[in-house]
Design a protein around this motif. Structure first.
Motif, PDB file in Angstrom:
ATOM      1  N   THR A 194      32.955  30.174  47.750  1.00  8.62           N
ATOM      2  CA  THR A 194      34.364  30.456  47.449  1.00  8.62           C
ATOM      3  C   THR A 194      34.910  29.666  46.266  1.00  8.62           C
ATOM      4  O   THR A 194      36.013  29.960  45.802  1.00  8.62           O
ATOM      5  N   ILE A 195      34.161  28.672  45.789  1.00  9.49           N
ATOM      6  CA  ILE A 195      34.633  27.890  44.646  1.00  9.49           C
ATOM      7  C   ILE A 195      33.759  28.135  43.412  1.00  9.49           C
ATOM      8  O   ILE A 195      34.256  28.538  42.359  1.00  9.49           O
ATOM      9  N   VAL A 196      32.444  27.926  43.544  1.00 13.63           N
ATOM     10  CA  VAL A 196      31.569  28.035  42.377  1.00 13.63           C
ATOM     11  C   VAL A 196      31.382  29.487  41.952  1.00 13.63           C
ATOM     12  O   VAL A 196      31.547  29.822  40.779  1.00 13.63           O
ATOM     13  N   TRP A 197      31.024  30.354  42.887  1.00 17.88           N
ATOM     14  CA  TRP A 197      30.756  31.744  42.513  1.00 17.88           C
ATOM     15  C   TRP A 197      31.942  32.402  41.815  1.00 17.88           C
ATOM     16  O   TRP A 197      31.768  32.995  40.749  1.00 17.88           O
ATOM     17  N   PRO A 198      33.162  32.322  42.364  1.00 20.12           N
ATOM     18  CA  PRO A 198      34.290  32.949  41.665  1.00 20.12           C
ATOM     19  C   PRO A 198      34.554  32.324  40.296  1.00 20.12           C
ATOM     20  O   PRO A 198      34.971  33.024  39.363  1.00 20.12           O
ATOM     21  N   HIS A 199      34.335  31.014  40.185  1.00 24.57           N
ATOM     22  CA  HIS A 199      34.558  30.360  38.890  1.00 24.57           C
ATOM     23  C   HIS A 199      33.596  30.910  37.834  1.00 24.57           C
ATOM     24  O   HIS A 199      34.021  31.273  36.726  1.00 24.57           O
ATOM     25  N   ILE A 200      32.315  30.979  38.183  1.00 29.75           N
ATOM     26  CA  ILE A 200      31.327  31.496  37.234  1.00 29.75           C
ATOM     27  C   ILE A 200      31.654  32.941  36.870  1.00 29.75           C
ATOM     28  O   ILE A 200      31.548  33.350  35.710  1.00 29.75           O
ATOM     29  N   ALA A 201      32.069  33.719  37.860  1.00 29.85           N
ATOM     30  CA  ALA A 201      32.432  35.111  37.599  1.00 29.85           C
ATOM     31  C   ALA A 201      33.612  35.209  36.638  1.00 29.85           C
ATOM     32  O   ALA A 201      33.646  36.077  35.762  1.00 29.85           O
ATOM     33  N   LYS A 202      34.553  34.301  36.785  1.00 28.11           N
ATOM     34  CA  LYS A 202      35.757  34.323  35.951  1.00 28.11           C
ATOM     35  C   LYS A 202      35.456  33.969  34.498  1.00 28.11           C
ATOM     36  O   LYS A 202      35.998  34.584  33.579  1.00 28.11           O
ATOM     37  N   VAL A 203      34.599  32.982  34.299  1.00 28.09           N
ATOM     38  CA  VAL A 203      34.360  32.504  32.925  1.00 28.09           C
ATOM     39  C   VAL A 203      33.287  33.309  32.208  1.00 28.09           C
ATOM     40  O   VAL A 203      33.146  33.193  30.986  1.00 28.09           O
ATOM     41  N   MET A 204      32.533  34.126  32.918  1.00 28.24           N
ATOM     42  CA  MET A 204      31.461  34.910  32.296  1.00 28.24           C
ATOM     43  C   MET A 204      32.043  36.169  31.658  1.00 28.24           C
ATOM     44  O   MET A 204      32.728  36.944  32.321  1.00 28.24           O
ATOM     45  N   PRO A 205      31.801  36.415  30.378  1.00 28.53           N
ATOM     46  CA  PRO A 205      32.336  37.612  29.722  1.00 28.53           C
ATOM     47  C   PRO A 205      31.821  38.893  30.376  1.00 28.53           C
ATOM     48  O   PRO A 205      30.689  38.943  30.881  1.00 28.53           O
ATOM     49  N   LEU A 206      32.651  39.946  30.357  1.00 25.02           N
ATOM     50  CA  LEU A 206      32.293  41.208  30.984  1.00 25.02           C
ATOM     51  C   LEU A 206      30.979  41.761  30.446  1.00 25.02           C
ATOM     52  O   LEU A 206      30.137  42.243  31.211  1.00 25.02           O
ATOM     53  N   GLU A 207      30.786  41.711  29.132  1.00 22.91           N
ATOM     54  CA  GLU A 207      29.561  42.268  28.557  1.00 22.91           C
ATOM     55  C   GLU A 207      28.324  41.557  29.086  1.00 22.91           C
ATOM     56  O   GLU A 207      27.276  42.179  29.285  1.00 22.91           O
TER      57      GLU A 207
END
Length: 542
Positions: A194-207
């Protein structure tokens, strides 16, 4: 004249019952112009001769084995795609190896914003995971996924980027801290999810995320998969998948289970189920059969190696007792609401105590015949192993986790008597349970043939020279393993309505495999072609 059908001949086309029983090999298969199987049988049969006379195209399979397209019964799609871009620590033996691997990866990837790693196991660092152990390697944030994805080890830059100095531990998770309350580098269970996974998803560009999905699907085609069951779907993964589908057809059948994370109140837990219900109304077997929300996923405990799996007796190594993340009282309403809405429940349960809670929750709150499932089932008691079949619960298993090369710590953690109960697949099947064989990628290698090797020989696909075998009395026959990795996985999500078996009326999803039908030689087997809906999506010789 364009042929309306294709005749695949001179092959060994695998056919069996749901559990691999009464298996045989046909030598011809007819596929119609719509990408469906029209006939499976002998080249001398009238249906085959009629198709030839009508001008069917012919493809010589060169004596190879043809199996239904493999369906990974348990995996994580976006995370797999991302993992293909990460530094792999699987071969590391100790901290020195880990540091060297990260240092080399960082040097060869000067343009990436973060150093992403995978495959760390607790025994490599004697259970320690401190930021100070890796801080000097690179100034960029370093995120290290444990092999099982239940923990993330961070350097100080990563901890600062997460901004968790004052973040309380989430329900079912832990942020490790020093005596002053400062995070020390490790986040486990719900803290990782709930902390690391969403963070990585947020900062990773869509492409990058779209490229990760595309890369994962191509990697799956290469080893014979035409379908998968995604077992931790969330908003980020779903949105990315829909973006990919808008760009064109995705040649993979995807059944997803919405991840429900433990919250402080029942209302918060049930609100997550509401979201899964909402998405299922839009994406289901009738409206979107190749990409749908099949049910919900609940993580009931951790893992044995991290001493976080829920056991009825304390761990031998430290005397520690661990309860399931969800009590029966907490889990019951979640299962009941999902079931009432027609959703399937997939309950992660590794330790015997958690397995019992999961089975009880389904027995008391779910509708028979809905093919609810329990994931992993690594340490089931004999009594609970027998209950699976009686209650119609699918045993969702991952033989790659039974590889003896990664179980070296188990005897000290559990003691010999409990180790003798590990991965009781044959017992599940003998009790009447349908098996769905998956890989849990990216926590483990995703090749279905190597997975089947460990399921059938109980030996290591990672280190084939190892003589160790893990409880060989629980080994599956080869036909049973292939069935579990094809029709069993299809059955588990009701996808068997249209795929999972080489049978007239089902889709022409299949893999052509250069192999001997011998479980001891599966590591030499090689997928040479993968077909999806009658179209070739992978050709090793192209």
């Amino acid at each position: 004249m364009v042929p309306t059908a294709t005749l695949f001949h001179n092959g060994r086309f695998f056919r069996s019952g749901l559990k691999g029983e009464d298996y045989t090999f046909a030598d011809a298969m007819l596929v119609d112009g719509a990408g469906k199987i029209a006939y499976v049988g002998s080249s001398s049969d009238e249906q085959v001769k009629a198709a030839e006379a009508a001008g069917a195209a012919k493809r010589d399979v060169s004596g190879r084995v043809v199996v239904p397209g493999f369906i990974d019964g348990h995996m994580h799609l976006l995370m797999l795609g991302q993992s293909l871009q990460k530094a792999g620590l699987e071969g590391c033996k100790n901290l020195e190896d880990i540091r060297q691997t990260i240092k080399e990866f960082a040097a060869s990837h000067p343009g990436v914003a973060r150093i992403m790693c995978k495959g760390w196991m607790h025994f490599m660092t004697n259970g320690e995971a401190l930021a100070s152990m890796i801080d000097d390697l690179d100034p960029r944030p370093i995120f290290i996924d444990s092999k099982d994805l239940h923990s993330t080890w961070c350097n100080t830059a990563a901890l600062e980027e997460l901004g968790i100095q004052d973040t309380p531990d989430p329900e079912g998770g832990k942020i490790y801290r020093d005596e002053n309350g400062k995070p020390t580098g490790l986040l486990t269970e719900a803290a990782a999810v709930t902390i690391v996974w969403p963070h990585i998803a947020k900062v990773m560009p869509l492409e990058e995320k779209l490229a990760a999905l595309d890369g994962a699907i191509k990697a799956y085609h290469k080893v014979g998969y035409t379908g998968l069951v995604e077992l931790a779907m969330d908003e980020n993964g779903w949105d990315t998948l829909q973006q990919l589908r808008r760009r064109g057809p995705v040649p993979m059948r995807i059944a997803a289970y919405w991840l429900i994370t433990p919250r402080k109140t029942e209302a918060e837990n049930l609100a997550q189920v509401d979201r899964a219900i909402e998405l299922n109304r839009q994406f289901n077997a009738d409206t979107s059969p190749d990409c749908r929300i099949a049910g919900i996923k609940v993580i009931g405990d951790g893992i044995v190696d991290g001493c976080t799996a829920g056991l009825s007796e304390p761990y031998t190594s430290n005397g520690k007792s661990v309860d399931p993340v969800w009590s029966l009282e907490e889990l019951g309403p979640v299962v009941k609401k999902a079931d009432a809405a027609g959703l399937q429940c997939a309950l992660h349960a590794i330790g015997d105590k958690t397995i019992r809670v999961a089975i009880d929750a389904l027995e008391h709150n779910a509708t028979p015949g809905r093919r609810h499932r329990i994931e992993h089932l690594e340490l089931a008691s004999p009594e609970d192993a027998a209950r699976l079949g009686k209650l119609g619960i699918t045993a969702s298993i991952q033989a790659v986790h039974a590889d003896p090369a990664i179980l070296r710590a188990w005897p000290s953690l559990l003691g010999p008597s409990r180790c003798e109960r590990a991965f009781a697949y044959r017992e599940f099947a003998d009790g009447g349970a349908v098996l769905a064989l998956g890989s849990d990628a990216p926590t483990a290698p995703h090749s279905p043939l190597k997975n089947a090797y460990t399921a059938t020989t109980r030996r290591s696909a990672r280190e084939p020279e190892l003589p160790d075998r893990v409880n060989p009395r629980f080994a599956l026959e080869l036909a049973a393993a292939v069935a579990a990795a094809t029709e069993g996985s299809a059955y588990s999500t009701f996808t068997d309505r249209w795929t999972g078996k080489l049978e007239a009326g089902r889709a022409a999803d299949f893999a052509v495999v250069d192999m001997e039908w011998d479980q001891d030689k599966l590591l030499d087997a090689r997928v040479v072609q993968t077909w999806f809906k009658g179209e070739k999506v992978f050709d090793a010789e192209a």
